[in-house]
Scaffold this motif. Structure first.
Motif, PDB file in Angstrom:
ATOM      1  N   GLY A  32       0.820  -1.210   0.000  1.00 39.53           N
ATOM      2  CA  GLY A  32       0.000   0.000   0.000  1.00 39.53           C
ATOM      3  C   GLY A  32       0.849   1.253   0.000  1.00 39.53           C
ATOM      4  O   GLY A  32       0.535   2.223  -0.695  1.00 39.53           O
ATOM      5  N   ALA A  33       1.947   1.255   0.770  1.00 40.77           N
ATOM      6  CA  ALA A  33       2.838   2.414   0.785  1.00 40.77           C
ATOM      7  C   ALA A  33       3.479   2.626  -0.575  1.00 40.77           C
ATOM      8  O   ALA A  33       3.643   3.773  -1.029  1.00 40.77           O
ATOM      9  CB  ALA A  33       3.915   2.223   1.853  1.00 40.77           C
ATOM     10  N   ALA A  34       3.832   1.522  -1.244  1.00 35.85           N
ATOM     11  CA  ALA A  34       4.424   1.642  -2.571  1.00 35.85           C
ATOM     12  C   ALA A  34       3.422   2.220  -3.566  1.00 35.85           C
ATOM     13  O   ALA A  34       3.763   3.071  -4.394  1.00 35.85           O
ATOM     14  CB  ALA A  34       4.921   0.277  -3.039  1.00 35.85           C
ATOM     15  N   ILE A  35       2.166   1.756  -3.477  1.00 37.76           N
ATOM     16  CA  ILE A  35       1.135   2.275  -4.368  1.00 37.76           C
ATOM     17  C   ILE A  35       0.907   3.760  -4.106  1.00 37.76           C
ATOM     18  O   ILE A  35       0.763   4.566  -5.027  1.00 37.76           O
ATOM     19  CB  ILE A  35      -0.170   1.485  -4.183  1.00 37.76           C
ATOM     20  CG1 ILE A  35       0.017   0.037  -4.664  1.00 37.76           C
ATOM     21  CG2 ILE A  35      -1.324   2.143  -4.941  1.00 37.76           C
ATOM     22  CD1 ILE A  35      -1.139  -0.869  -4.339  1.00 37.76           C
ATOM     23  N   LYS A  36       0.875   4.128  -2.826  1.00 42.34           N
ATOM     24  CA  LYS A  36       0.650   5.533  -2.472  1.00 42.34           C
ATOM     25  C   LYS A  36       1.797   6.401  -2.965  1.00 42.34           C
ATOM     26  O   LYS A  36       1.590   7.513  -3.466  1.00 42.34           O
ATOM     27  CB  LYS A  36       0.508   5.654  -0.952  1.00 42.34           C
ATOM     28  CG  LYS A  36      -0.091   6.975  -0.485  1.00 42.34           C
ATOM     29  CD  LYS A  36      -0.413   6.900   0.997  1.00 42.34           C
ATOM     30  CE  LYS A  36      -1.131   8.176   1.455  1.00 42.34           C
ATOM     31  NZ  LYS A  36      -1.475   8.111   2.886  1.00 42.34           N
ATOM     32  N   ALA A  37       3.038   5.900  -2.844  1.00 38.66           N
ATOM     33  CA  ALA A  37       4.191   6.658  -3.324  1.00 38.66           C
ATOM     34  C   ALA A  37       4.145   6.804  -4.836  1.00 38.66           C
ATOM     35  O   ALA A  37       4.446   7.880  -5.378  1.00 38.66           O
ATOM     36  CB  ALA A  37       5.483   5.961  -2.897  1.00 38.66           C
ATOM     37  N   ALA A  38       3.759   5.716  -5.519  1.00 39.20           N
ATOM     38  CA  ALA A  38       3.658   5.789  -6.978  1.00 39.20           C
ATOM     39  C   ALA A  38       2.573   6.775  -7.394  1.00 39.20           C
ATOM     40  O   ALA A  38       2.732   7.532  -8.351  1.00 39.20           O
ATOM     41  CB  ALA A  38       3.354   4.404  -7.546  1.00 39.20           C
ATOM     42  N   ARG A  39       1.466   6.765  -6.659  1.00 38.36           N
ATOM     43  CA  ARG A  39       0.399   7.713  -6.963  1.00 38.36           C
ATOM     44  C   ARG A  39       0.866   9.146  -6.762  1.00 38.36           C
ATOM     45  O   ARG A  39       0.588  10.030  -7.570  1.00 38.36           O
ATOM     46  CB  ARG A  39      -0.815   7.445  -6.080  1.00 38.36           C
ATOM     47  CG  ARG A  39      -2.054   8.242  -6.477  1.00 38.36           C
ATOM     48  CD  ARG A  39      -3.017   8.396  -5.320  1.00 38.36           C
ATOM     49  NE  ARG A  39      -2.480   9.290  -4.317  1.00 38.36           N
ATOM     50  CZ  ARG A  39      -3.152   9.666  -3.239  1.00 38.36           C
ATOM     51  NH1 ARG A  39      -4.351   9.205  -3.013  1.00 38.36           N
ATOM     52  NH2 ARG A  39      -2.608  10.480  -2.367  1.00 38.36           N
ATOM     53  N   SER A  40       1.609   9.385  -5.686  1.00 36.04           N
ATOM     54  CA  SER A  40       2.130  10.732  -5.428  1.00 36.04           C
ATOM     55  C   SER A  40       3.052  11.184  -6.547  1.00 36.04           C
ATOM     56  O   SER A  40       3.044  12.352  -6.951  1.00 36.04           O
ATOM     57  CB  SER A  40       2.873  10.755  -4.090  1.00 36.04           C
ATOM     58  OG  SER A  40       2.000  10.446  -3.022  1.00 36.04           O
ATOM     59  N   ALA A  41       3.859  10.236  -7.062  1.00 37.72           N
ATOM     60  CA  ALA A  41       4.750  10.585  -8.167  1.00 37.72           C
ATOM     61  C   ALA A  41       3.945  10.936  -9.414  1.00 37.72           C
ATOM     62  O   ALA A  41       4.258  11.890 -10.122  1.00 37.72           O
ATOM     63  CB  ALA A  41       5.704   9.427  -8.442  1.00 37.72           C
ATOM     64  N   ARG A  42       2.894  10.158  -9.683  1.00 38.80           N
ATOM     65  CA  ARG A  42       2.056  10.443 -10.854  1.00 38.80           C
ATOM     66  C   ARG A  42       1.295  11.748 -10.688  1.00 38.80           C
ATOM     67  O   ARG A  42       0.921  12.392 -11.668  1.00 38.80           O
ATOM     68  CB  ARG A  42       1.063   9.299 -11.088  1.00 38.80           C
ATOM     69  CG  ARG A  42       1.700   8.019 -11.575  1.00 38.80           C
ATOM     70  CD  ARG A  42       0.643   7.070 -12.123  1.00 38.80           C
ATOM     71  NE  ARG A  42      -0.348   6.725 -11.119  1.00 38.80           N
ATOM     72  CZ  ARG A  42      -0.240   5.690 -10.303  1.00 38.80           C
ATOM     73  NH1 ARG A  42       0.828   4.910 -10.354  1.00 38.80           N
ATOM     74  NH2 ARG A  42      -1.190   5.429  -9.418  1.00 38.80           N
TER      75      ARG A  42
END
Length: 494
Positions: free
Chosen positions: A97-107
């Motif tokens: 979940g943290a990885a997904i959230k970080a990827a979303r923040s980057a996008r």
């Protein structure tokens, strides 16, 4: 199909070697699948050897499963894919979940989404006042309908309305602050919009009305004031800057606001209100279904922030926003999905503990712990949560089409926390009943969709295993789905 055959071989091997968390590496040679095990005692070797595809096993530094040339090269990628898709514990889910959230923040680091974050920064600080005044307005309505405390009702009405009557000033202040101008100048220009004296002016052949343009007009006026102020700072001499810059900022921005911006913003605000009413009056259940189903993905993409000025505009125009109760159904679908995950994984104590801790917050409309801690890392339950939100939104939208409009007097909370803020066109009792019914539909639909469609057999075989609790493994076996042999899984992370 060859791929299905190789996937079935991988799925059969995985639980028999102790599950995905029982090894630290996967590799293959010409004929053998090689695993570096954490706990060899978890391997059910006799059952493994009994699989038709397994030609033998060898222990030599790594645990080697003989599959034969050609077969091993095709089974290994399927085996690795199963492992990659299968978080086993709450810690695994949290990491994913943290990885997904970080990827979303980057996008989300795009100019448009940066602009939306700025809009959110303007309105979010106003939410506590909106909530407080909204609850007071609801209390005032209850006392009025019941005929209680007649001496107190006028005072409550003043408290509930005072902030909303001047919200444009606060929006202007926050806008100038966010865009790098002097906050009080943004507030001063926005104050023109709510000043009663604007009724003496005409724009485009029409008399202006105090408050015309609302928060959208205040936002535009304050942004204009920031650019005028910055322009003045570049050419006004420092000796007279303290006199000239504020004067020109208010003068230029104020004239544009009075003779153009208020009228344009008023037309836009009216169009937003008319469109929202038309959408639910005409689209009803279909519109609610789409809105309720898409809100969680909008949150994922960061686009939900664009709705904040729309909610605020509707509250200012109509006294409540009719969109928020429908969008809140997405949280109901999320709660139902989490409950189904809890039921479907009776032996995964780690994930169930996470759900128990996050569920109360989810019931009160705080969905992020469940989204990023459970449903989104698992994948399918996030989609089925959206399905639950869609059905809940469709339920509320249907009643809007029938004339029983449900609204919220403030933005911010959802779930059960929205009950004190509810208002509508058919009385408080009917409004609460419709909203409560929508939540119930969202819970049930999210639960059923996740229970039946939220897991593949491979996911259940891997996830529904015994998990370590406080560094120890529970000592009994569990029988996997579809009559699979018992799975013992206890050597993972504690």
């Amino acid at each position: 199909m060859p791929d299905e055959k190789n996937r079935a071989i991988a799925a059969a091997i995985l639980p028999l070697v102790g599950g995905a968390q029982n090894f630290t590496s996967v590799a293959h040679c010409m004929t053998r699948l090689r695993l570096r095990l954490r706990d060899p005692s978890l391997v059910r070797e006799e059952e493994l050897k009994a699989l038709p595809a397994v030609l033998g096993v060898v222990e030599d530094g790594t645990y080697q499963i003989v599959l034969g040339p050609g077969t091993v090269a095709r089974v290994t990628p399927e085996f690795e894919a199963l492992v990659a898709r299968a978080p086993r514990t709450a810690e695994d889910l949290a990491e994913r979940g943290a990885a997904i959230k970080a990827a979303r923040s980057a996008r989300n680091s795009t100019p448009f989404k940066f602009f939306l974050r700025r809009i959110a920064n303007i309105f979010v600080p106003l939410i506590p006042a909106l909530i407080g005044c909204g609850i007071i307005a609801g209390l005032n309505g209850v006392l009025t309908n019941l005929g209680l405390l007649p001496a107190v009702v006028p005072a409550l009405a003043v408290m509930a309305s005072g902030f909303m009557s001047l919200i444009a000033v606060f929006v202007g202040y926050n806008t100038a602050k966010e865009f790098g101008g002097t906050p009080v100048l943004g507030g001063a220009v926005a104050a023109i919009i709510v000043f009663p004296g604007v009724a003496n002016f005409e724009a485009f052949g029409q008399k202006l009305a105090p408050g015309q343009g609302g928060v959208l007009g205040a936002l535009g006026a304050a942004v204009l004031a920031v650019y005028v102020e910055k322009g003045c700072r570049r050419w006004v001499p420092e000796a007279v800057d303290v006199l000239v810059t504020p004067t020109l900022t208010v003068l230029v921005s104020g004239l544009v606001t009075l003779f153009g911006l208020m009228f344009v913003a008023g037309e836009v605000s009216t169009a937003i209100g008319d469109f929202a009413n038309w959408l639910l009056a005409g689209g009803g259940a279909a519109a609610g279904f789409v809105l309720g189903g898409l809100f969680l993905p909008l949150v994922m993409l960061g686009l939900h922030q664009a709705l904040i000025p729309i909610h605020t505009t509707l509250i200012q125009q109509q006294g409540f926003t009719i969109l928020l109760p429908i969008l809140a159904m997405a949280g109901a679908g999320q709660v139902g999905a989490a409950a189904a995950v809890y039921v479907r994984l009776p032996h995964n104590t780690s994930i169930r503990t996470t759900i128990r801790s996050a569920l109360p917050a989810g019931l009160l409309g705080v969905g992020e712990p469940l989204i990023y801690g459970v449903s989104l890392p698992l994948g399918r339950p996030f989609i089925t949560a959206c399905v639950g939100g869609a059905f809940g939104g469709g339920f509320v939208g249907l009643f809007s089409m029938l004339g029983d409009t449900v609204g919220s007097t403030a933005i911010g909370p959802s779930g059960w926390a929205l009950f004190p803020l509810l208002d509508g066109s058919m009385g408080l009792g009917a409004t609460v009943a419709v909203y409560g019914g929508g939540l119930l539909v969202g819970y049930v639909a999210g639960f059923l969709a996740t229970y039946w469609f939220g897991f593949t057999e491979e996911m259940l075989a891997e996830l529904n295993t015994l998990q370590p609790v406080r560094g120890r493994t529970q000592p009994q076996d569990v029988r996997g789905p579809e009559g699979l042999p018992p799975v013992r899984d206890g050597a993972g992370r504690g």
